[in-house]
Design a protein around this motif. Structure first.
Motif, short mmCIF file in Angstrom:
data_model
loop_
_atom_site.label_atom_id
_atom_site.label_comp_id
_atom_site.label_asym_id
_atom_site.label_seq_id
_atom_site.Cartn_x
_atom_site.Cartn_y
_atom_site.Cartn_z
N ASN A 92 0.80 -1.22 0.00
CA ASN A 92 0.00 0.00 0.00
C ASN A 92 0.84 1.27 0.00
N SER A 93 2.13 1.14 0.24
CA SER A 93 3.03 2.28 0.17
C SER A 93 3.79 2.33 -1.15
N GLY A 94 3.43 1.47 -2.07
CA GLY A 94 4.10 1.45 -3.37
C GLY A 94 5.46 0.79 -3.33
N ARG A 95 5.74 0.01 -2.28
CA ARG A 95 7.04 -0.63 -2.15
C ARG A 95 6.97 -2.10 -2.53
N ASP A 96 8.04 -2.59 -3.13
CA ASP A 96 8.24 -4.02 -3.31
C ASP A 96 9.12 -4.48 -2.16
N VAL A 97 8.51 -5.06 -1.12
CA VAL A 97 9.27 -5.43 0.07
C VAL A 97 10.14 -6.64 -0.16
N MET A 98 9.90 -7.37 -1.25
CA MET A 98 10.71 -8.55 -1.54
C MET A 98 12.10 -8.14 -2.03
N ILE A 99 12.15 -7.17 -2.96
CA ILE A 99 13.45 -6.75 -3.49
C ILE A 99 13.90 -5.41 -2.90
N ASP A 100 13.09 -4.87 -1.97
CA ASP A 100 13.38 -3.61 -1.30
C ASP A 100 13.52 -2.47 -2.32
N ALA A 101 12.46 -2.22 -3.04
CA ALA A 101 12.42 -1.12 -4.01
C ALA A 101 11.19 -0.26 -3.72
N PRO A 102 11.29 1.07 -3.92
CA PRO A 102 12.45 1.80 -4.45
C PRO A 102 13.58 1.87 -3.44
N SER A 103 14.78 2.15 -3.96
CA SER A 103 15.97 2.22 -3.11
C SER A 103 16.87 3.34 -3.61
N PRO A 104 17.80 3.82 -2.78
CA PRO A 104 18.69 4.90 -3.20
C PRO A 104 19.63 4.46 -4.32
N LEU A 105 20.10 5.43 -5.11
CA LEU A 105 21.17 5.20 -6.07
C LEU A 105 22.48 5.65 -5.46
N ASP A 106 23.57 5.00 -5.89
CA ASP A 106 24.85 5.47 -5.38
C ASP A 106 25.27 6.74 -6.11
N LYS A 107 26.26 7.43 -5.57
CA LYS A 107 26.65 8.74 -6.09
C LYS A 107 27.14 8.65 -7.54
N LEU A 108 27.83 7.57 -7.91
CA LEU A 108 28.33 7.44 -9.27
C LEU A 108 27.17 7.43 -10.27
N GLN A 109 26.13 6.66 -9.95
CA GLN A 109 24.97 6.63 -10.84
C GLN A 109 24.32 8.01 -10.94
N LEU A 110 24.19 8.69 -9.81
CA LEU A 110 23.59 10.03 -9.82
C LEU A 110 24.42 11.00 -10.64
N ASP A 111 25.74 10.90 -10.52
CA ASP A 111 26.61 11.79 -11.29
C ASP A 111 26.48 11.53 -12.78
N GLU A 112 26.38 10.24 -13.16
CA GLU A 112 26.23 9.90 -14.58
C GLU A 112 24.94 10.45 -15.15
N LEU A 113 23.92 10.54 -14.29
CA LEU A 113 22.62 11.05 -14.74
C LEU A 113 22.49 12.55 -14.54
N SER A 114 23.55 13.18 -14.10
CA SER A 114 23.56 14.63 -13.86
C SER A 114 22.49 15.02 -12.84
N LEU A 115 22.34 14.17 -11.82
CA LEU A 115 21.38 14.45 -10.76
C LEU A 115 22.13 14.74 -9.47
N ALA A 116 21.80 15.83 -8.86
CA ALA A 116 22.42 16.19 -7.58
C ALA A 116 21.35 16.17 -6.52
N LEU A 117 21.52 15.30 -5.53
CA LEU A 117 20.55 15.21 -4.45
C LEU A 117 21.22 15.63 -3.14
N ASN A 118 20.44 16.24 -2.28
CA ASN A 118 20.93 16.61 -0.96
C ASN A 118 20.89 15.39 -0.06
N LEU A 119 21.90 14.56 -0.17
CA LEU A 119 21.94 13.31 0.58
C LEU A 119 22.43 13.58 2.00
N LYS A 120 21.83 12.88 2.97
CA LYS A 120 22.27 13.02 4.36
C LYS A 120 23.64 12.37 4.52
N PRO A 121 24.52 12.99 5.32
CA PRO A 121 25.85 12.40 5.51
C PRO A 121 25.76 11.06 6.22
#
Length: 584
Positions: free
Chosen positions: A555-584
């Motif tokens: 009901n929250s739109g999550r796939d609890v079996m594969i744990d999705a959605p999930s964060p992307l690592d910084k390399l993937q974000l950089d390749e996509l030119s996406l900058a997110l304010n990630l918590k340290p």
């Protein structure tokens, strides 16, 4: 060869044959001198037997190590069972095992792999691959397959062509929120996942495909509930050179075919009801007509006395609950509490008991006499022994409130029977609906829906009165399909987009490709899309679509079996030119 037969096909006529089976251990019973193992695969269960008089000692010991859900292969002789099991198709035989191979061991499952399991929904969703081994889930998926195949066969026999359309498309501002996909090769630009293949199927009509269908995944980033998923499946269809009647006839035929083929139920011609009538008689545009309790509007017989609650209301409306006079005062109070819940939002409820002696007893006897209440009974079609429930307030709100009460009472009284099917076409929808938040009109269906012939001029003078050349197919109180005759010329499409608040530049930016195509000989066309998940669940006697999806989201739109959605690592974000304010 892993198996010569499945675990569901062996019968007495196979006795004395040597066979090889593979599957999962359902359970085992060790009597010391004899061991029985139930072997399961998709097709059924076959009992295996290990007998210390006829089975080598090493194999007996090996059989004792078998745990639930071990994957094994056996070879043996088919023999007649001494103690037969009439509840199993294979219950007349068993296999005297001569060879046993453990193909894979299993951990102890987190819940029992049986029809009635001890696993809660969250646990079963996490281990969905185990849940699929259970008969109810497996049978639901097989049932879905049968419905999909029946749809394909029916439409193919009518010369429809299945065409795949793209999943990576252009985002549009109308409708629900898009799921967006960043493009690595086009920095700062995004695709959207399709909410439907709407524009592509219209382009296929321009391309001369004539009759198209597709069983296709669609995506909407919207609030979830039991009958809604972020990704869902449509039976998407379009036809060229058609009017509304052609569409209704073709897909009424499909629905009749499915009811006959899947449920062995024959249905006559589907009734038709205008949107305005559906709202007036049932309070919503997808009424369940398996039972009565139609609305009775009471303004003219309830607003002539000193009862201010009714006099100040835009609408006074009631329903008659069959045999509802048997309710105690405590039970009626619970109904009043139910309509007062925030989810329904009524401020209160007036009721009238229709006694067997013809006398009416109401909660407003101080204001209304027997003659008044008799008129209420006439308007609501109440009989002796019924209970009239009356709500009042703003028209749209009170209709929705009474509709919710009607469905709740029907559920409590067992009137919504899953083995009864009541289809209905709802037609003549408004073309536009007013949105209070944005203070403008939005398309009730989508921006490509054609207005009824001769009504486009009303867009300039009275846009709320324009009717759409649109239709919904309702089954048992659920919308299972909806569609329309489309706009097929550039000028009309431009007028429609202007009334939806698009500037000329915005219209060209969003839909220029479609309007350009209309200039190259676009034929008149229209179509419909069925929600396959919902259709399958209703045909299967249920209304929760998750039960008929192999790997659903919660009901929250999550796939609890594969744990999705999930964060992307910084390399993937950089390749996509996406900058997110990630918590340290």
């Amino acid at each position: 060869m892993y198996r010569s037969h499945t675990c569901g096909e062996l019968r007495k006529n196979h006795c004395n044959e040597t066979v090889t089976l593979s599957g999962w251990v359902q359970k085992s019973r060790d009597k010391g001198f004899m061991i029985w193992v139930d072997l399961r695969d998709r097709y059924g269960i076959t009992q295996l037997m290990f007998d210390e008089e006829r089975t080598p000692k090493e194999m007996m010991e090996k059989a004792r190590t078998l745990g639930r859900e071990f994957v094994i292969q056996v070879t043996g002789n088919v023999i007649e069972r001494v103690s037969k099991n009439p509840n199993l198709p294979t219950g007349d035989i068993e296999i005297l095992v001569t060879e046993l191979t453990v193909l894979n061991e299993s951990l102890v499952p987190p819940f029992t792999i049986e029809d009635k399991t001890d696993g809660g929904e969250d646990l079963r969703m996490k281990y969905r691959y185990l849940d699929i081994r259970r008969n109810p889930v497996r049978e639901n998926l097989i049932f879905r397959h049968k419905v999909s195949m029946a749809v394909r066969n029916y439409l193919s026999n009518l010369d429809f062509i299945e065409v795949e359309t793209p999943y990576l498309i252009k985002s549009t501002p109308e409708g629900a929120r898009d799921f967006v996909v960043p493009s690595r090769m086009n920095e700062g630009q995004f695709y959207a996942l399709p909410q439907s293949p709407q524009t592509f199927k219209q382009l296929l009509m321009v391309g001369g495909m004539d009759k198209y269908f597709q069983i296709v995944k669609c995506f909407r980033d919207e609030d979830l509930r039991a009958d809604r998923q972020p990704e869902f499946t449509q039976i998407d269809c379009e036809m060229a050179f058609v009017e509304q009647e052609d569409i209704l006839n073709a897909f009424e035929g499909l629905t009749k075919y499915l009811l006959k083929e899947i449920n062995n139920v024959e249905i006559g011609d589907f009734p038709r009801m205008t949107y305005d009538d559906a709202m007036k008689r049932y309070g919503n545009d997808k009424p369940d007509i398996r039972f009565g309790m139609e609305f009775g509007e009471l303004n003219e017989v309830a607003q002539h006395k000193d009862f201010k609650v009714f006099n100040q209301a835009e609408l006074v409306v009631g329903i008659a609950i069959p045999e509802g006079n048997s309710y105690s005062r405590k039970e009626i109070d619970k109904i009043i509490d139910w309509v007062r819940r925030p989810q329904v939002g009524a401020l209160g409820m007036v009721y009238v008991r229709c006694n067997e002696d013809g006398i009416f007893k109401s909660s407003v006897d101080k204001f209304y006499d027997q003659e008044d209440l008799a008129k209420w009974a006439e308007k609501t079609d109440a009989k002796s022994g019924d209970l009239i429930c009356v709500l009042s307030g703003e028209t749209n709100k009170v209709r929705a409130q009474l509709s919710a009460l009607r469905m709740e009472i029907a559920e409590r009284k067992g009137l919504r029977k899953s083995n009864e099917f009541a289809p209905l076409w709802v037609i003549d929808f408004p073309l536009l609906e007013w949105d209070e938040d944005s203070a403008r009109f939005h398309a009730m269906h989508h921006p490509f829906t054609s207005p009824k012939p001769g009504q486009i001029e009303l867009l300039d003078t009275n846009p709320g009165e324009v009717k759409a050349n649109a239709y919904d197919l309702v089954l048992n109180g659920n919308e299972i399909g909806g569609g329309s005759i489309r706009i097929h010329d550039k000028e009309t499409q431009a007028i429609m987009l202007r009334h939806l608040g698009f500037s000329e530049e915005e219209a060209v930016a969003q839909f220029g490709f479609l309007m350009d195509a209309f200039q190259f000989g676009a034929p008149p066309h229209g179509g419909i899309a069925f929600g396959l998940d919902r259709l399958v669940s209703i045909l299967g006697g249920q209304e929760t679509i998750r039960d008929f999806i192999a790997f659903p989201k919660n009901n929250s739109g999550r796939d609890v079996m594969i744990d999705a959605p999930s964060p992307l690592d910084k390399l993937q974000l950089d390749e996509l030119s996406l900058a997110l304010n990630l918590k340290p």
